[in-house]
Structures are given as C-alpha cells and as structure tokens.
Design a protein around this motif. Structure first.
Motif, PDB file in Angstrom:
ATOM      1  N   THR A  87       6.894  39.007  -1.904  1.00  0.00           N
ATOM      2  CA  THR A  87       6.021  39.572  -0.876  1.00  0.00           C
ATOM      3  C   THR A  87       4.549  39.332  -1.167  1.00  0.00           C
ATOM      4  N   ILE A  91      10.582  36.278   4.859  1.00  0.00           N
ATOM      5  CA  ILE A  91      11.197  37.576   5.137  1.00  0.00           C
ATOM      6  C   ILE A  91      11.171  37.866   6.638  1.00  0.00           C
ATOM      7  N   PHE A 151      11.237  40.838  -5.726  1.00  0.00           N
ATOM      8  CA  PHE A 151      10.812  41.194  -4.367  1.00  0.00           C
ATOM      9  C   PHE A 151       9.293  41.282  -4.284  1.00  0.00           C
ATOM     10  N   ILE A 201      14.183  31.384   1.088  1.00  0.00           N
ATOM     11  CA  ILE A 201      13.890  32.481   0.159  1.00  0.00           C
ATOM     12  C   ILE A 201      14.422  32.149  -1.228  1.00  0.00           C
ATOM     13  N   ARG A 215       6.356  36.182   2.562  1.00  0.00           N
ATOM     14  CA  ARG A 215       6.365  37.142   3.677  1.00  0.00           C
ATOM     15  C   ARG A 215       6.842  36.462   4.962  1.00  0.00           C
ATOM     16  N   THR A 230      13.687  35.526   8.344  1.00  0.00           N
ATOM     17  CA  THR A 230      15.062  35.992   8.147  1.00  0.00           C
ATOM     18  C   THR A 230      15.374  37.143   9.083  1.00  0.00           C
ATOM     19  N   THR A 231      14.441  38.090   9.187  1.00  0.00           N
ATOM     20  CA  THR A 231      14.620  39.238  10.082  1.00  0.00           C
ATOM     21  C   THR A 231      14.703  38.789  11.530  1.00  0.00           C
TER      22      THR A 231
END
Length: 246
Positions: A8, A17, A4, A234, A14, A20-21
């Motif tokens: 990041t 991430i 992780f 990812i 980033r 994906t969110t």
C-alpha cells in the motif's frame, strides 16, 4: 501485515488493490445479475466498481512520464528483438496513459468538449498494441529458453527417456508434438516469471479485444480475466523475483 503495508505504500500497489476490487465487483455483479433478491447488492457492487475505476485514474496521472523513461531504457538493450518489442510497448503505454488522463480530465469537468468515445477508442488501441508487443516479447523469451534447453545434453537424455516411457503417446499424438510440449514445459518450469507475465498479458488482452470489437466476450469473462491479471500483478509486486526482466 508487513507485506500489505509495503504494497500500500506504493502507488502501483494501491492501483493493483483498486483494480482487483474493481474486477472482483464486475465478476460478482455478473454472477448475481439474474438474482432478483440481490438487486440492492448488485447496485452497490456497480457503484463500488465505478468508484474503483475513477480512483485508479488518479494513480495513473504520472504514468506517462514513467513509460517514456522506460522506453528510453529499453532502447539501450543489446538484443534487437527485446529492444523493439519493449520500446514499442512502452511508447504505446505512454500514449494510452495520455488518453486515459484526458478522459479523467473530462470526467471531472476540466475538459468538457472532449469526444469521450473517440479518446476511449484510441486508448483501447494503444493498450492493445502495448499488450501485443509485450506478448511478442514473452514468446521470444520462451523460444530462447527452449533453444537453450534443447542444446542441453542432459535434457536430450531426459526427452528420450520420456518418449521411450510413453510409447502409447505415438498412437494419439504426433511424437514431435509431444516432444515440443515436453520441451516447452521443461523450459518454463525454472522460469516462473515468464509464465506469470505471459498469463497476465493474455488475461489483459481480453479487455481491448472486446472494446475494439475484435473478439466479443461477456462481462463475466472480462471480470474474471481482469481479476486474475490483477492478482498476478500483486504477486509480482510482493515477490519482485517473479517479475520478468528486462
């Protein structure tokens, strides 16, 4: 935890991430759209989705230069098909990022006179062309793998055994078609990077197809495809050996 942290620490990580969110929110919002008891939650998901989208634009500010440099590298490839597909894909990605940066400047008030709809439409066109060329590369690579596999004598024996062991296939499927799919699966079995890249590009393709009006889909399909594409992205960052080369 180490994975992780490594993810990041990369701007691309980033971005994945955030992406994906963003699409997880879009999919959740679509699934809860008719639930009157979850209106407040839907509003929060909508706000979070918008914030993730705006945040991703910051991560993409330097991607135009990266795409141009990638185009310079792919122009040196010996294979003319790969050279053409990847160079055109990277050039269109660079043009897409230029449009995206202009839209970001408009959203933050730096360029208020920009025609948002026109620039957004152009961004979708360049993104679409980039994905089409990337998918063309995937199809070409798959065809090359299938040709190599078909020339393998051990595979020929395996194919013959497969057809002999499944005589009932001839009653419902053309034997040649069954042989084709068997060859396809056998070729891809040892090349997961090609499979992942193809699936990712197919998922991504739904977004520009919808925005350009070529193939209309609903927000649920867009959210699901975006989420799957982001998770695959990812995975290739966490496991570099699953990233297709070149």
């Amino acid at each position: 935890m180490d994975t992780f942290i490594k993810l990041t620490n990369q701007s691309q990580g980033r971005d994945r991430i955030f992406r994906t969110t963003q699409y997880a929110c879009a999919l959740s919002k679509y699934l809860l759209r008719n639930n009157s008891a979850r209106k407040e939650l839907v509003a929060k998901l909508k706000s979070l989705e918008a914030n993730m989208s705006a945040g991703r634009k910051l991560f993409r500010l330097g991607n135009t230069v990266n795409s141009i440099e990638a185009a310079k590298r792919t122009m040196q490839l010996a294979d003319p098909v790969l050279c053409l597909c990847l160079t055109v894909a990277n050039i269109n990605r660079a043009l897409y990022f230029i449009c995206d940066n202009v839209l970001w400047a408009r959203n933050v008030g730096l360029a208020r006179d920009i025609d948002k709809d026109r620039w957004s439409l152009n961004a979708s066109r360049f993104y679409f062309l980039s994905l089409v060329m990337s998918l063309t590369r995937d199809v070409y690579v798959i065809s090359q793998l299938m040709v190599q596999r078909a020339r393998d004598r051990r595979f020929e024996q395996k194919l013959n055994r497969h057809l002999e062991d499944n005589p009932e296939v001839a009653e419902v499927v053309v034997p040649q078609l069954d042989a084709f799919f068997f060859l396809l699966l056998e070729s891809l079995k040892t090349h997961p990077a090609v499979v992942l890249d193809t699936l990712k590009n197919i998922c991504d393709l739904f977004m520009p197809l919808d925005r350009l009006g070529i193939y209309q889909s609903n927000a649920g399909v867009m959210g699901f495809c975006g989420l799957m594409s982001s998770l695959l992205g990812i995975l290739t960052l966490v496991q570099p050996n699953l990233k297709i080369k070149p």
